[in-house]
Design a protein around this motif. Sequence first.
Motif, mmCIF file in Angstrom:
data_model
loop_
_atom_site.group_PDB
_atom_site.id
_atom_site.type_symbol
_atom_site.label_atom_id
_atom_site.label_comp_id
_atom_site.label_asym_id
_atom_site.label_seq_id
_atom_site.Cartn_x
_atom_site.Cartn_y
_atom_site.Cartn_z
ATOM 1 N N TYR A 36 10.871 -1.296 -4.378
ATOM 2 C CA TYR A 36 11.716 -0.499 -5.266
ATOM 3 C C TYR A 36 10.941 -0.196 -6.538
ATOM 4 O O TYR A 36 10.313 -1.089 -7.109
ATOM 5 C CB TYR A 36 12.984 -1.276 -5.656
ATOM 6 N N LEU A 44 17.578 -2.993 -16.521
ATOM 7 C CA LEU A 44 16.616 -2.791 -15.453
ATOM 8 C C LEU A 44 17.162 -1.693 -14.555
ATOM 9 O O LEU A 44 18.253 -1.821 -14.006
ATOM 10 C CB LEU A 44 16.442 -4.092 -14.655
ATOM 11 N N VAL A 61 16.576 0.269 -11.175
ATOM 12 C CA VAL A 61 15.879 0.121 -9.908
ATOM 13 C C VAL A 61 16.227 1.312 -9.027
ATOM 14 O O VAL A 61 17.386 1.703 -8.931
ATOM 15 C CB VAL A 61 16.307 -1.195 -9.209
ATOM 16 N N SER A 62 15.211 1.885 -8.358
ATOM 17 C CA SER A 62 15.464 3.021 -7.470
ATOM 18 C C SER A 62 14.515 2.963 -6.282
ATOM 19 O O SER A 62 13.512 2.257 -6.307
ATOM 20 C CB SER A 62 15.291 4.342 -8.220
ATOM 21 N N TYR A 90 10.871 0.567 -10.510
ATOM 22 C CA TYR A 90 11.755 0.097 -11.561
ATOM 23 C C TYR A 90 11.227 0.497 -12.932
ATOM 24 O O TYR A 90 10.060 0.816 -13.107
ATOM 25 C CB TYR A 90 11.945 -1.419 -11.492
ATOM 26 N N GLU A 108 19.962 4.166 -6.673
ATOM 27 C CA GLU A 108 19.636 3.713 -8.025
ATOM 28 C C GLU A 108 20.672 2.679 -8.442
ATOM 29 O O GLU A 108 21.859 2.838 -8.170
ATOM 30 C CB GLU A 108 19.629 4.878 -9.008
#
Length: 151
Positions: A72, A81, A83-84, A74, A90
């Motif tokens: 991921y 944070l 994250v995607s 980030y 996401e």
Amino acid sequence: MKLLFNALRLMPTCWVFGTVSFFLISSCNFTQTKNPMLGNWYGFEEDSTYYELYVNDTLIVLHHHQIGPIGYDYAIDGNLLVVSNDAGMERIWQVSEELNDTFTLTDSLESIRYSKLELPKDFFLSIKDSLSYREFKKEFLNRYSRKNKAK
């Protein structure tokens, strides 16, 4: 004319020195702290399933025994944070660092506490070599078995 020639001859030196000085000064940001998430971590899901996170500058790899390692992208913005992944997922977490060796991620769905994990091999280096990666995976499965029995 000679004065102009000397000035032009010194110009590249001054330009290089000025550029290097600019980058050195602009990179000295004393308010920016080191990313507390860098390194290797372990945590447990709500059902006590053990898994690991490996974090470098741009990537978090979640290593779960049933699904394997998943990467991921980030970014950290203050204590958030983001994250995607490539699939368009996401998720935004709030990060709270308790100690140097633990932190907690919290969002509207769950809260997960992570603890520092000292590994003999680095995941990001191991994936570049198939033999090293097999050994890394075997060590992960051993840690998984021990941690799940302990819970």
